[in-house]
Design a protein around this motif. Structure first.
Motif, PDB file in Angstrom:
ATOM      1  N   HIS A  93      -6.346   2.254  -6.939  1.00 35.30           N
ATOM      2  CA  HIS A  93      -7.063   2.318  -5.655  1.00 35.30           C
ATOM      3  C   HIS A  93      -8.570   2.202  -5.846  1.00 35.30           C
ATOM      4  N   LEU A 135      -4.483  -4.318  -4.012  1.00 33.37           N
ATOM      5  CA  LEU A 135      -3.746  -3.430  -4.926  1.00 33.37           C
ATOM      6  C   LEU A 135      -2.741  -4.236  -5.759  1.00 33.37           C
ATOM      7  N   HIS A 165      -6.598  -4.578   1.879  1.00 35.27           N
ATOM      8  CA  HIS A 165      -6.466  -3.540   0.846  1.00 35.27           C
ATOM      9  C   HIS A 165      -5.146  -3.637   0.061  1.00 35.27           C
ATOM     10  N   HIS A 219       0.762   4.030  -2.870  1.00 36.17           N
ATOM     11  CA  HIS A 219       0.459   5.459  -2.676  1.00 36.17           C
ATOM     12  C   HIS A 219       1.495   6.316  -3.407  1.00 36.17           C
ATOM     13  N   ASP A 229       0.844  -1.208   0.000  1.00 36.65           N
ATOM     14  CA  ASP A 229       0.000   0.000   0.000  1.00 36.65           C
ATOM     15  C   ASP A 229       0.878   1.256   0.000  1.00 36.65           C
TER      16      ASP A 229
HETATM   17 ZN    ZN Z   1      -4.025   2.534  -0.180  1.00 32.77          ZN
END
Ligand code: ZN
Ligand code: NZQ
Length: 393
Positions: free
Chosen positions: A268, A286, A282, A199, A195
């Motif tokens: 996302h 991704l 999550h 980002h 994650d």
């Molecule tokens: Zn995220």
């Protein structure tokens, strides 16, 4: 280069035993009656919850507790938290946990002073005028909620997962003690790093490519996360590398790696439908989407993918074959995901082949019934979303 405002008002208190400053900080930020909000078990098992409650009691800070936040945090608990805060006169929320607990806290913070249903904000019908102050004791570096302006909540009525961004919910202070992440299981560690990297990559894959300082920060962050995740999977108590990852979580999502450019965020958006439908982690979601997104969009700017391949994934450059280099970068990322135990497609994520009906449902929600697009590197309409989910199945 795009004009930008950089706003990162959160006080970061980083290091060993930093949680011992919690009562002093709450008082400094005006808290009198605190909701201590936490997740399932980890904060209890590690003793962190008891330690913090002990410090608050010793230093005369009045508090009540509400646990039970689950990953992909639910609206129903947010409603309970709002009722509890109103009933007990809470004026400050302390989140002990990761993105899910912080996001649940942010939603409660919006909801307490608001007359209507807090979901109005997540349904983009209204904007809050005020919010209770929120602070965090971070236990998992991943979502970056400790310094972001976002929170993401799942409404069980229809399993709709929506994010809402507003500076009102910026965390006042974030306590980050890397030792508190030693207990993270390998899967959560790897999903968290995925994650953090995403980002950064959501911002990196942009058409605004003249911001070389931002690129250099992003590439440094990505390379550091790659090295550090191997180190902590080998030795979970490696303080130095846990610390790099913890700080990386915040820097990846406090917009430092987005200054001067327009982020993409399609991966996302596509992932939020996966975690809404299948309640998956999550970060793992991704990893399951990104390789397909990358192959689908790379021709929009092949040299951006070449730069990523060479500067981040250590692929040798070949000026005669940019497409080949770009593809090798994506393949190297897939090998990296596999090395750290992440999936590279939906079947690996959920353990079975996703059906056409499920894909159609995700496309419908992600495109809001075909009325909205996602992404900026390549703007994706419903048919593009369908193609990417099919590639990723
Ligand atoms: Zn995220
Ligand atoms: O519930 P407990 O028992 O605490 O277990 C948690 C949870 O199962 C466990 N955990 C946390 N700290 C631990 C630990 N286990 C052992 N030792 C520790 N020190 O880890 C599991 C995952 O926790 P969670 O908070 O769900 O992880 P994360 O920080 O990845 O947050 C995920 C949520 O944040 C949203 C995601 O969509 C997802 O709902 N996001 C929020 C963002 C934001 N607010 O800016 C941006 C992100 O892109 C993301 O969408």
């Amino acid at each position: 280069m795009k004009d930008f405002n950089y706003y990162a008002p959160t006080e970061v208190v980083f290091g060993r035993n930093s949680e011992e400053q919690v009562a002093r900080l709450i008082k400094r930020y005006g808290g009198h009656k605190v909701l201590v909000h936490f997740g399932g078990q980890s904060a209890q098992k590690s003793g962190l919850l008891d330690k913090i409650c002990g410090i608050l009691a010793d230093e005369g800070v009045d508090f009540i507790k509400l646990g039970g936040v689950v990953p992909n945090p639910r609206l129903s608990l947010v409603h309970r938290g709002i009722d509890l805060c109103r009933e007990k006169g809470v004026d400050f929320i302390l989140a002990i946990g990761g993105g899910s607990v912080i996001d649940s806290s942010k939603a409660i913070a919006y909801g307490v002073p608001y007359d209507g249903d807090v979901w109005d904000f997540y349904a983009y019908k209204k904007h809050p005028q005020s919010a209770l102050p929120v602070a965090a004791v971070l236990t998992i570096p991943a979502a970056g909620s400790e310094m972001s302006d976002s929170s993401v909540i799942t409404n069980e009525d229809g399993w709709i997962k929506h994010g809402y961004s507003n500076n009102l919910c910026r965390v006042k202070f974030a306590i980050m003690n890397p030792c508190r992440t030693f207990t993270l299981p390998p899967y959560q560690t790897a999903a968290g790093v995925t994650d953090i990297m995403m980002h950064t990559m959501e911002r990196y894959f942009s058409h605004d490519t003249d911001m070389s300082l931002t690129d250099a920060i992003a590439e440094g962050l990505l390379r550091t996360m790659k090295d550090s995740v191997f180190a902590v999977l080998e030795d979970p108590e490696d303080y130095r590398h846990r610390a790099q990852i913890m700080w990386g979580s915040s820097l990846a999502h406090n917009d430092l790696t987005g200054c001067g450019l327009e982020g993409d965020w399609a991966t996302h958006k596509l992932e939020h439908e996966l975690s809404a439908l299948f309640d998956v982690t999550h970060g793992a979601g991704l990893a399951a989407i990104w390789p397909s997104w990358a192959r689908y969009v790379m021709k929009e700017d092949i040299l951006r993918f070449v730069r990523f391949a060479v500067n981040v994934m250590d692929v040798p450059n070949d000026y005669n074959d940019p497409e080949g280099v770009a593809l090798k970068g994506i393949e190297a990322m897939e090998r990296f995901y596999h090395h750290i135990g992440m999936p590279i497609n939906i079947q690996e994520l959920i353990g079975r082949r996703i059906t056409d009906v499920e894909i159609d449902e995700m496309v419908r929600k992600c495109s809001n019934g075909g009325t909205e697009t996602v992404g900026a590197f390549k703007v994706l309409a419903a048919e593009d979303m369908l193609a990417i989910y099919r590639m990723a199945r």
